[in-house]
Design an enzyme around this catalytic site. Sequence first.
Site, PDB file in Angstrom:
ATOM      1  N   PRO A 126      47.497   2.620  62.886  1.00  0.00           N
ATOM      2  CA  PRO A 126      46.531   1.711  63.498  1.00  0.00           C
ATOM      3  C   PRO A 126      47.168   0.785  64.540  1.00  0.00           C
ATOM      4  O   PRO A 126      48.300   0.324  64.358  1.00  0.00           O
ATOM      5  CB  PRO A 126      46.013   0.907  62.299  1.00  0.00           C
ATOM      6  CG  PRO A 126      46.111   1.880  61.157  1.00  0.00           C
ATOM      7  CD  PRO A 126      47.381   2.646  61.419  1.00  0.00           C
ATOM      8  N   ASP A 127      46.434   0.549  65.611  1.00  0.00           N
ATOM      9  CA  ASP A 127      46.807  -0.335  66.736  1.00  0.00           C
ATOM     10  C   ASP A 127      47.851   0.270  67.672  1.00  0.00           C
ATOM     11  O   ASP A 127      48.146  -0.314  68.719  1.00  0.00           O
ATOM     12  CB  ASP A 127      47.341  -1.703  66.265  1.00  0.00           C
ATOM     13  CG  ASP A 127      46.338  -2.480  65.434  1.00  0.00           C
ATOM     14  OD1 ASP A 127      45.130  -2.181  65.561  1.00  0.00           O
ATOM     15  OD2 ASP A 127      46.738  -3.360  64.667  1.00  0.00           O
ATOM     16  N   ALA A 128      48.423   1.423  67.312  1.00  0.00           N
ATOM     17  CA  ALA A 128      49.589   1.921  68.050  1.00  0.00           C
ATOM     18  C   ALA A 128      49.311   2.188  69.522  1.00  0.00           C
ATOM     19  O   ALA A 128      50.195   2.032  70.368  1.00  0.00           O
ATOM     20  CB  ALA A 128      50.130   3.186  67.391  1.00  0.00           C
TER      21      ALA A 128
END
Length: 300
Positions: free
Chosen positions: A131-133
Amino acid sequence: MLLIPVPSAVAASPIDLTSGFYVNPNSAPATWARNNSGDSRAARIQSSIGSKPIARWFGNDSNIGSTVANYTGAADGQDKLPVLVAYNLPGRDACGGHSGGGAGSPSAYRTWISSFAAGIGTKPAVVIIEPDALGDFECMTQTQINERLGMLTYATQMFQQKSPNTYAYLDGGNAGWVAASTMASRLNSAGVRNVRGFAVNVSNYYTTSQSTSYANSVVSNLGYAARFVVDTSRNGNGHNGQWCNPPGRKLGVTAQVGGGAEMLLWVKTPGVSDGNCGIAPNTPAGQFNPDLAIRLIDGT
């Protein structure tokens, strides 16, 4: 003699291999409710959250292969489909900062994610990758971005090679963060074609309709029929412009196949803090707060 190449085996659908989603008996809300049975909030938290299928997040763990194998094995023993989140990139949460950490180096990350995928093996599973990468590039240098894209591509290759019955989805941000065309480009650079597709709205609050609209725009820009899943854990009241423990949010629909996406999933654990902020200023990221949970149940 003419040698005819043998086509690689077509992976089975983990949805078809199982009979519903796995409920983790040791999720944070379930554990809290069990350990605080005398608390007036416990029964409501267990009924509305702890008894539901929620993804389990996995971070730095020197025994990640066996940890994942045990978890997916427990689900497999019940003929249920587990949802896992791989969350261990070096320099993760570059912009938000509340969930920093991750593996100590790119090589350490490659070892970790390879073991993660091997731990699943042929068991059916769903995995959300980092997530968020692909969202917080504006807080990174080009060198860091290139390094991250290399690690994510490697991750997609590991699930492709070592977890044939897993549907893996690269994280694709949310409807209010990165333009769909930009996200499509980043997903392509991160190896999205090696896996099932991408996830949207992880740990966020955008409605399912907003999220599916955004995801469909990403698919159009990708130029092929990638599949996507939506995190509905906290999107029942939509987004109010804040991302860190905002008030007035509500639980969304529980995990299901379909619903405008390939699956709607509870990826973020409801009641787990986003950081020392909002309506839980003293609860660090990743820690369960029963008051946050109750407010999500009530939509307050």
